[in-house]
Enzyme design. Structure first.
Site, short mmCIF file in Angstrom:
data_model
loop_
_atom_site.label_atom_id
_atom_site.label_comp_id
_atom_site.label_asym_id
_atom_site.label_seq_id
_atom_site.Cartn_x
_atom_site.Cartn_y
_atom_site.Cartn_z
N GLY A 402 0.82 -1.17 0.03
CA GLY A 402 0.00 -0.14 -0.10
C GLY A 402 0.84 1.25 0.00
O GLY A 402 1.86 1.36 0.65
N CYS A 405 1.82 2.11 3.40
CA CYS A 405 2.18 1.31 4.26
C CYS A 405 3.82 1.31 4.68
O CYS A 405 4.59 1.64 3.78
CB CYS A 405 1.93 -0.13 3.77
N GLY A 440 -1.34 -0.88 -3.08
CA GLY A 440 -0.23 -0.75 -4.32
C GLY A 440 -0.60 -0.29 -5.57
O GLY A 440 0.19 -0.25 -6.66
N GLY A 486 -2.71 5.65 6.86
CA GLY A 486 -2.37 4.20 7.13
C GLY A 486 -3.57 3.78 8.30
O GLY A 486 -3.47 4.56 9.11
N GLY A 488 -2.69 1.48 10.08
CA GLY A 488 -1.67 1.33 11.21
C GLY A 488 -0.77 2.45 11.50
O GLY A 488 0.21 2.36 12.03
N ARG A 500 -6.20 -4.41 14.21
CA ARG A 500 -5.93 -4.73 13.13
C ARG A 500 -4.29 -5.05 13.04
O ARG A 500 -3.93 -6.06 12.13
CB ARG A 500 -6.02 -3.78 11.99
N GLU A 569 10.93 3.82 -20.14
CA GLU A 569 10.31 3.57 -21.47
C GLU A 569 8.91 4.02 -21.39
O GLU A 569 8.17 4.41 -22.23
CB GLU A 569 11.01 2.70 -22.48
P1 XMP Z 1 -2.97 2.05 -1.46
O1 XMP Z 1 -1.92 1.47 -2.22
O2 XMP Z 1 -4.17 1.57 -2.36
O3 XMP Z 1 -3.34 0.63 -0.43
O4 XMP Z 1 -3.09 3.09 -0.76
C1 XMP Z 1 -4.56 0.52 0.67
C2 XMP Z 1 -4.15 -0.85 1.32
O5 XMP Z 1 -3.13 -0.59 2.39
C3 XMP Z 1 -3.47 -1.38 3.33
N1 XMP Z 1 -3.08 -0.50 4.51
C4 XMP Z 1 -2.05 -0.37 5.43
N2 XMP Z 1 -0.85 -1.34 5.20
N3 XMP Z 1 0.05 -0.16 7.08
C5 XMP Z 1 0.20 -0.98 5.97
O6 XMP Z 1 1.35 -1.89 6.08
C6 XMP Z 1 -1.14 0.74 7.09
O7 XMP Z 1 -1.15 1.77 7.81
C7 XMP Z 1 -2.09 0.36 6.23
N4 XMP Z 1 -3.39 1.05 6.13
C8 XMP Z 1 -4.07 0.55 4.93
C9 XMP Z 1 -4.96 -1.94 3.11
O8 XMP Z 1 -4.74 -3.18 2.83
C10 XMP Z 1 -5.38 -1.04 2.21
O9 XMP Z 1 -6.42 -1.47 1.44
#
Ligand code: XMP
Length: 582
Positions: A402, A405, A440, A486, A488, A500, A569
């Protein structure tokens, strides 16, 4: 029409003919017609041509549509590619997909997906259960576009229940909680509010302290010249405002409102009240026009059997004072969510392959045998098998990909996302469950790549800048942003998501180890607009691969790794960019 047997017989015959062409396709004569799909032949081409008895033309068209053995050492199927690269973790930017012969126009591709019995989406996109991404507004917007929103759990249980109700009882086109002003406010206060919140409108319903509608403050009186006047002096009184009761809106509120706007020239807003004049909402002509237009759209809203929008809610594996799974609280809350009509519950944790999470899924599965359950997160086949055995229908894959993350940095754990998806997809096939690529994803091309292995994607960052995401727009050096954090991150864990990440919210004796950051996303406008870009990209990718639907996309994908120069590229280069692609 030829019978299946005849098709098989002739297929073999055609294959044998091709066999005789030097340097071309080398078939295994024991294969049957169904395997043609996986080999890059369009089954419909085979069937149609053979049905017409045109073996010669079948031969030439198939020569054009087949996968050449010249390509196969370079562009490999998932099994070959990921096995050959088993010593390295791969993610979106370091692989690319190879184009294939196509008879599929992007706009004709189908994106519907069934994630569990009773949970069908019209687009394979889910918004994350994060407190800066999905509350009822986001969930409504996602479902209206054919996807799904998972309402986060960083809020009291009661609040989450009412968020779910808002989605399930959403009347399309009705702004359920319009911004209101009170009769005692000054016009100057209203102007300050507009400026502070960056509202793009200036007409407001006026309600008294009891929530009774007393009139409408029209945009043409919300002017600095009237700043010192009271709202009560400037409003259009109740009896002169066009109103309607929710009951009068009937079964098709949009059609009813559309008729009203046609009959009342120059009126652009319709106030919805209950029988006692409490304000229930507001319908605007521009929304009605947009929705009428959308009804002709290719991707219909995702709805349940009772025609309500679909909605998911996240729950955490909470523990009681003795450190045991709090079965009572979990079951009570889940039961209430089900009563409100929730379509899927997501058990969201950072480490899904763990006893507590498995126990929780078992508890839910026993109590609600038919309820679709999403669980996560894992990155191994063993994790998928474990959660599937516990009763999950769809499993979130992703540890550390993420955008916010830091799990891989803080804990040193996690697998680059495409390798994780491939490994998990092997177990998912075996256990007949769906996997969801979680985290991601930064562009539509990433979604196409993820969908070659997973049934749907979960996105946080892509939606966090949208109007429908919780939180206010911030202006920094003339640019507009929304905050994104996040679950977390320290701030989010303190608001409730600590479980979580295996921490205790009330644990003040030691510092929580954050696995996420607090960040900003540029404001990106309404979800409709963002999704339109993403869907366009997915359809385009499917067109390149000749995939008419998502099952074909998974079946047809061929991969190759990309060098660092290849990555450069792939993006615009050696030009001065004037406008981005979007
Ligand atoms: P994107 O890349 O779409 O990712 O912004 C969203 C996903 O990231 C996860 N998520 C976390 N993973 N620490 C982590 O390691 C965090 O604080 C955290 N918050 C969210 C989660 O799966 C979300 O859907």
């Amino acid at each position: 029409m030829p019978t299946e047997e005849k098709i098989r017989g002739k297929s073999r015959w055609v294959v044998n003919q091709m066999d005789s062409v030097p340097g071309r396709f080398e078939p295994d004569p024991s294969r049957d017609a169904s395997e043609f799909d996986g080999l890059g032949f369009s089954r419909s081409v085979v069937v149609n041509l053979l049905a017409k008895g045109g073996c010669q033309s079948a031969f030439s068209v198939m020569a054009a549509t087949r996968i050449s053995p010249l390509d196969t050492p370079f562009y490999q199927t998932a099994d070959k590619f990921f096995t050959a690269n088993s010593k390295v973790g791969l993610t979106f930017d370091v692989i690319t997909l190879a184009a294939l012969y196509s008879e599929v126009l992007p706009r004709e591709t189908k994106l519907d997906i069934t994630l569990a019995d009773g949970l069908q989406l019209n687009i394979p996109i889910i918004s994350s259960d994060m407190d800066t991404v999905t509350e009822s507004r986001m969930a409504i917007a996602m479902a209206l576009n054919g996807g799904l929103g998972l309402i986060h759990y960083n809020m009291p249980d009661r609040e989450q229940l009412s968020q779910v109700s808002r989605v399930k009882y959403h009347v399309q086109g009705l702004i359920q909680e319009p911004i209101k002003v009170s009769p005692d406010q000054l016009i100057g206060d209203v102007l300050a509010l507009i400026e502070q919140k960056k509202f793009g409108f200036s007409t407001f319903p006026v309600v008294d302290a009891k929530g009774i509608f007393v009139g409408l403050l029209s945009g043409h009186v919300v002017k600095p010249r009237y700043a010192t006047k009271k709202v009560s002096e400037a409003l259009t009184p109740r009896k002169q405002v066009h109103t309607i009761t929710k009951k009068e809106l009937g079964k098709d509120p949009i059609a009813r409102a559309d008729k009203f706007f046609t009959e009342h020239i120059g009126i652009h807003k319709l106030i919805v009240l209950d029988e006692d004049d409490h304000l229930l909402g507001l319908i605007t002509m521009s929304d009605v026009e947009r929705i009428t237009q959308e009804r002709k759209a290719q991707f219909k809203p995702a709805r349940d059997a009772q025609f309500r929008l679909v909605c998911g809610a996240a729950v955490s594996a909470t523990r009681n004072a003795f450190g045991e799974l709090d079965r009572e609280r979990i079951l009570t809350h889940a039961g209430e969510l089900v009563e409100r009509g929730v379509d899927v519950i997501a058990v969201s944790t950072a480490h899904g392959h763990s006893k507590g999470v498995g126990d929780m899924v078992r508890v839910l599965r026993d109590a609600f045998p038919k309820l679709p359950i999403i669980v996560g997160n894992v990155t191994s086949a063993a994790g998928v098998e474990y959660l599937a055995d516990c009763g999950a229908n769809a499993i979130k894959v992703g540890q550390g990909p993420g955008s916010i993350c830091t799990t891989r940095i803080v804990a040193g754990v996690g697998i680059p996302q495409l390798t994780a998806l491939y490994v998990c997809s092997l177990a998912a096939k075996k256990k007949k469950v769906a996997i969801l690529a979680d985290g991601g994803i930064t562009k539509s091309g990433d979604i196409v790549k993820a969908l070659t292995l997973a049934q749907s994607v979960i996105c946080g960052g892509i939606f966090a800048g949208c109007t429908e995401a919780p939180g206010e727009v911030l202006e920094i050096s003339g640019k507009l942003y929304k905050s994104y954090r996040g679950m977390g991150s320290l701030a989010a864990m303190k608001s409730g998501s600590a479980a979580r990440y295996g921490h205790e919210k009330a644990d003040t004796t030691r510092k929580l180890a954050a696995e996420g950051i607090e960040a900003l996303k540029e404001a990106s406008g309404p979800v409709d607009r963002v999704l339109a870009q993403l869907i366009g990209g997915i359809q385009s990718g499917m067109g390149y691969l000749g995939a008419a639907n998502l099952a074909q996309l998974r079946e047809k994908a061929r991969y190759i790794r990309v060098s660092p120069a290849g990555q450069r590229e792939a993006a615009p280069h050696d030009v001065v960019e004037l406008k981005t692609g979007n």
